[in-house]
Scaffold this motif. Structure first.
Motif, PDB file in Angstrom:
ATOM      1  N   PHE A 216       0.376 -39.950   8.541  1.00  0.00           N
ATOM      2  CA  PHE A 216       1.231 -40.067   9.730  1.00  0.00           C
ATOM      3  C   PHE A 216       2.022 -38.779   9.933  1.00  0.00           C
ATOM      4  O   PHE A 216       2.154 -38.287  11.062  1.00  0.00           O
ATOM      5  CB  PHE A 216       2.186 -41.254   9.585  1.00  0.00           C
ATOM      6  N   LEU A 217       2.542 -38.221   8.847  1.00  0.00           N
ATOM      7  CA  LEU A 217       3.294 -36.967   8.935  1.00  0.00           C
ATOM      8  C   LEU A 217       2.375 -35.812   9.343  1.00  0.00           C
ATOM      9  O   LEU A 217       2.820 -34.898  10.056  1.00  0.00           O
ATOM     10  CB  LEU A 217       3.969 -36.663   7.591  1.00  0.00           C
ATOM     11  N   CYS A 218       1.112 -35.850   8.924  1.00  0.00           N
ATOM     12  CA  CYS A 218       0.156 -34.821   9.350  1.00  0.00           C
ATOM     13  C   CYS A 218      -0.043 -34.881  10.862  1.00  0.00           C
ATOM     14  O   CYS A 218      -0.096 -33.849  11.538  1.00  0.00           O
ATOM     15  CB  CYS A 218      -1.186 -35.025   8.646  1.00  0.00           C
ATOM     16  N   THR A 219      -0.146 -36.106  11.397  1.00  0.00           N
ATOM     17  CA  THR A 219      -0.285 -36.279  12.843  1.00  0.00           C
ATOM     18  C   THR A 219       0.934 -35.734  13.570  1.00  0.00           C
ATOM     19  O   THR A 219       0.827 -35.061  14.598  1.00  0.00           O
ATOM     20  CB  THR A 219      -0.474 -37.765  13.189  1.00  0.00           C
ATOM     21  N   PHE A 220       2.111 -36.012  13.008  1.00  0.00           N
ATOM     22  CA  PHE A 220       3.347 -35.513  13.607  1.00  0.00           C
ATOM     23  C   PHE A 220       3.366 -33.988  13.651  1.00  0.00           C
ATOM     24  O   PHE A 220       3.821 -33.392  14.631  1.00  0.00           O
ATOM     25  CB  PHE A 220       4.555 -36.016  12.807  1.00  0.00           C
ATOM     26  N   LEU A 221       2.867 -33.349  12.597  1.00  0.00           N
ATOM     27  CA  LEU A 221       2.869 -31.888  12.549  1.00  0.00           C
ATOM     28  C   LEU A 221       2.079 -31.287  13.700  1.00  0.00           C
ATOM     29  O   LEU A 221       2.481 -30.273  14.279  1.00  0.00           O
ATOM     30  CB  LEU A 221       2.294 -31.405  11.214  1.00  0.00           C
ATOM     31  N   ILE A 222       0.951 -31.915  14.046  1.00  0.00           N
ATOM     32  CA  ILE A 222       0.139 -31.415  15.156  1.00  0.00           C
ATOM     33  C   ILE A 222       0.933 -31.493  16.460  1.00  0.00           C
ATOM     34  O   ILE A 222       1.005 -30.532  17.234  1.00  0.00           O
ATOM     35  CB  ILE A 222      -1.161 -32.222  15.286  1.00  0.00           C
ATOM     36  N   VAL A 223       1.564 -32.650  16.704  1.00  0.00           N
ATOM     37  CA  VAL A 223       2.339 -32.857  17.931  1.00  0.00           C
ATOM     38  C   VAL A 223       3.549 -31.930  17.960  1.00  0.00           C
ATOM     39  O   VAL A 223       3.870 -31.323  18.988  1.00  0.00           O
ATOM     40  CB  VAL A 223       2.782 -34.329  18.038  1.00  0.00           C
ATOM     41  N   HIS A 224       4.219 -31.803  16.819  1.00  0.00           N
ATOM     42  CA  HIS A 224       5.427 -30.974  16.734  1.00  0.00           C
ATOM     43  C   HIS A 224       5.105 -29.506  16.982  1.00  0.00           C
ATOM     44  O   HIS A 224       5.855 -28.809  17.684  1.00  0.00           O
ATOM     45  CB  HIS A 224       6.061 -31.160  15.357  1.00  0.00           C
ATOM     46  N   LEU A 225       3.996 -29.041  16.420  1.00  0.00           N
ATOM     47  CA  LEU A 225       3.590 -27.650  16.638  1.00  0.00           C
ATOM     48  C   LEU A 225       3.257 -27.419  18.109  1.00  0.00           C
ATOM     49  O   LEU A 225       3.675 -26.406  18.691  1.00  0.00           O
ATOM     50  CB  LEU A 225       2.384 -27.302  15.769  1.00  0.00           C
ATOM     51  N   ALA A 226       2.527 -28.352  18.711  1.00  0.00           N
ATOM     52  CA  ALA A 226       2.157 -28.209  20.120  1.00  0.00           C
ATOM     53  C   ALA A 226       3.402 -28.110  20.996  1.00  0.00           C
ATOM     54  O   ALA A 226       3.471 -27.291  21.924  1.00  0.00           O
ATOM     55  CB  ALA A 226       1.293 -29.387  20.559  1.00  0.00           C
ATOM     56  N   GLY A 227       4.414 -28.917  20.694  1.00  0.00           N
ATOM     57  CA  GLY A 227       5.651 -28.877  21.464  1.00  0.00           C
ATOM     58  C   GLY A 227       6.445 -27.607  21.223  1.00  0.00           C
ATOM     59  O   GLY A 227       6.958 -26.990  22.174  1.00  0.00           O
ATOM     60  N   ASN A 228       6.517 -27.197  19.976  1.00  0.00           N
ATOM     61  CA  ASN A 228       7.307 -26.015  19.641  1.00  0.00           C
ATOM     62  C   ASN A 228       6.685 -24.714  20.131  1.00  0.00           C
ATOM     63  O   ASN A 228       7.366 -23.685  20.203  1.00  0.00           O
ATOM     64  CB  ASN A 228       7.522 -25.936  18.124  1.00  0.00           C
ATOM     65  N   LEU A 229       5.406 -24.754  20.472  1.00  0.00           N
ATOM     66  CA  LEU A 229       4.772 -23.560  21.041  1.00  0.00           C
ATOM     67  C   LEU A 229       5.389 -23.186  22.390  1.00  0.00           C
ATOM     68  O   LEU A 229       5.174 -22.074  22.882  1.00  0.00           O
ATOM     69  CB  LEU A 229       3.266 -23.779  21.193  1.00  0.00           C
ATOM     70  N   GLN A 230       6.196 -24.113  22.961  1.00  0.00           N
ATOM     71  CA  GLN A 230       6.922 -23.803  24.183  1.00  0.00           C
ATOM     72  C   GLN A 230       7.901 -22.651  23.962  1.00  0.00           C
ATOM     73  O   GLN A 230       8.351 -22.008  24.923  1.00  0.00           O
ATOM     74  CB  GLN A 230       7.692 -25.035  24.678  1.00  0.00           C
ATOM     75  N   LEU A 231       8.233 -22.387  22.692  1.00  0.00           N
ATOM     76  CA  LEU A 231       9.129 -21.264  22.384  1.00  0.00           C
ATOM     77  C   LEU A 231       8.520 -19.932  22.807  1.00  0.00           C
ATOM     78  O   LEU A 231       9.244 -18.957  23.032  1.00  0.00           O
ATOM     79  CB  LEU A 231       9.431 -21.229  20.880  1.00  0.00           C
ATOM     80  N   PHE A 232       7.193 -19.885  22.916  1.00  0.00           N
ATOM     81  CA  PHE A 232       6.534 -18.645  23.290  1.00  0.00           C
ATOM     82  C   PHE A 232       6.397 -18.482  24.802  1.00  0.00           C
ATOM     83  O   PHE A 232       5.842 -17.492  25.269  1.00  0.00           O
ATOM     84  CB  PHE A 232       5.154 -18.565  22.631  1.00  0.00           C
ATOM     85  N   SER A 233       6.883 -19.473  25.563  1.00  0.00           N
ATOM     86  CA  SER A 233       6.855 -19.358  27.024  1.00  0.00           C
ATOM     87  C   SER A 233       7.907 -18.348  27.469  1.00  0.00           C
ATOM     88  O   SER A 233       9.069 -18.435  27.082  1.00  0.00           O
ATOM     89  CB  SER A 233       7.136 -20.716  27.672  1.00  0.00           C
ATOM     90  N   ASN A 234       7.501 -17.416  28.270  1.00  0.00           N
ATOM     91  CA  ASN A 234       8.425 -16.368  28.728  1.00  0.00           C
ATOM     92  C   ASN A 234       9.164 -16.850  29.983  1.00  0.00           C
ATOM     93  O   ASN A 234       8.940 -16.374  31.091  1.00  0.00           O
ATOM     94  CB  ASN A 234       7.641 -15.086  29.016  1.00  0.00           C
ATOM     95  N   ASP A 235      10.066 -17.850  29.791  1.00  0.00           N
ATOM     96  CA  ASP A 235      10.750 -18.456  30.934  1.00  0.00           C
ATOM     97  C   ASP A 235      12.228 -18.732  30.653  1.00  0.00           C
ATOM     98  O   ASP A 235      12.791 -19.692  31.155  1.00  0.00           O
ATOM     99  CB  ASP A 235      10.048 -19.751  31.337  1.00  0.00           C
ATOM    100  N   ASN A 236      12.833 -17.884  29.805  1.00  0.00           N
ATOM    101  CA  ASN A 236      14.257 -18.022  29.464  1.00  0.00           C
ATOM    102  C   ASN A 236      14.595 -19.375  28.840  1.00  0.00           C
ATOM    103  O   ASN A 236      15.698 -19.895  29.024  1.00  0.00           O
ATOM    104  CB  ASN A 236      15.129 -17.804  30.706  1.00  0.00           C
ATOM    105  N   GLY A 237      13.644 -19.924  28.102  1.00  0.00           N
ATOM    106  CA  GLY A 237      13.897 -21.161  27.375  1.00  0.00           C
ATOM    107  C   GLY A 237      13.726 -22.423  28.190  1.00  0.00           C
ATOM    108  O   GLY A 237      13.959 -23.521  27.683  1.00  0.00           O
ATOM    109  N   TYR A 238      13.294 -22.297  29.456  1.00  0.00           N
ATOM    110  CA  TYR A 238      13.176 -23.474  30.330  1.00  0.00           C
ATOM    111  C   TYR A 238      12.237 -24.531  29.745  1.00  0.00           C
ATOM    112  O   TYR A 238      12.623 -25.703  29.598  1.00  0.00           O
ATOM    113  CB  TYR A 238      12.694 -23.045  31.717  1.00  0.00           C
TER     114      TYR A 238
END
Length: 261
Positions: A24-46
């Motif tokens: 279950f935690l492995c599944t969470f890691l996939i989802v969490h990484l996908a969401g946190n990749l938003q940090l690489f969006s060049n949009d002032n954190g939007y």
């Protein structure tokens, strides 16, 4: 009911609980990484701020979050129980170490798990707790022209302390006011010692998953030679390489960016 309790009080039952919570935690890691990749969006954190707001205000996800917290605690508790039980079963070390094919990661799962648990406590205290329960996180206001797509950003100070977020429209302009977790993350990742802790934790995560993912399937008895190479491939390349590298890249990139400012 007694047979059910007996099953899960046995050594195999405890390993099954470890395997279930671990996957279950492995599944969470996939989802969490996908969401946190938003940090690489060049949009002032939007994108990241909207994502963080969604995670903390969408009821089904909040329910899953508490299941996640319970899984982390159960996984850690049963790891301690199993490790303690194994040591009691063999209180004296061998005079000579047996020649077994066990890997370094399999022999040091307790150490790796302890590093990860400590990191989770620090990580959640620095981000999740401050975001949810304190007023130390500021706010941003994003104004997006829905016709041209142009977006402006500015600091925002709510009139009431209980304010969380808002979405409104002024003609063709969308106005989003939201907590600014992005700035908190950027500030933390600008500190070299925090980046070092983060990277060390991701190395520990890599080794932990290298053994743990495959071990979970062995616990279930899913070791058919037809599927074992697939399990080993996923466990090695996705969970032990790609996911830890993805997480580690975030603080490293932000730290490099902070040096250029």
């Amino acid at each position: 009911m007694s047979e059910f309790k007996q099953t899960f009080n046995s050594s195999l039952g405890k390993k099954l609980i470890m395997a279930l919570t671990g996957l279950f935690l492995c599944t969470f890691l996939i989802v969490h990484l996908a969401g946190n990749l938003q940090l690489f969006s060049n949009d002032n954190g939007y994108s990241f701020n909207v994502y963080a707001n969604f995670l903390t205000h969408f009821p089904p996800i909040e329910v899953v979050a508490y299941i996640l917290y319970a899984s982390i605690l159960i996984h850690a508790i049963y790891a301690i129980i199993l490790t303690t039980g194994n040591r009691k079963a063999r209180p004296v070390n061998y005079a000579a170490k047996p020649q077994s094919p066990s890997s370094w990661s399999s022999q040091n799962m307790g150490l790796l798990g302890s590093i990860l648990f400590l990191f989770i406590v620090i990580h959640m205290g620095d981000f999740w707790y401050k975001y949810k329960f304190t007023h130390s996180v500021g706010f941003k206001e994003y104004r997006t022209n829905l016709v041209t797509g142009e977006r402006t950003v500015s600091d925002f100070t709510p009139e009431k302390p209980e304010f969380e977020h808002s979405l409104s429209y002024n003609g063709d302009t969308e106005i989003v006011r939201v907590k600014d977790l992005h700035t908190s993350v950027a500030n933390s990742f600008s500190q070299w010692w925090y980046v070092v802790i983060y990277v060390i934790a991701m190395v520990a995560l890599s080794y932990h998953l290298l053994h743990g993912f495959q071990s979970a399937f062995r616990t279930f008895g899913w070791v058919h030679r037809k599927y074992k190479p697939i399990i080993n491939f996923i466990g090695t390349w996705l969970f032990a390489v790609i996911i830890p590298l993805g997480f580690a890249a975030m603080p490293i990139v932000y730290f490099i960016m902070s040096l250029k400012k």
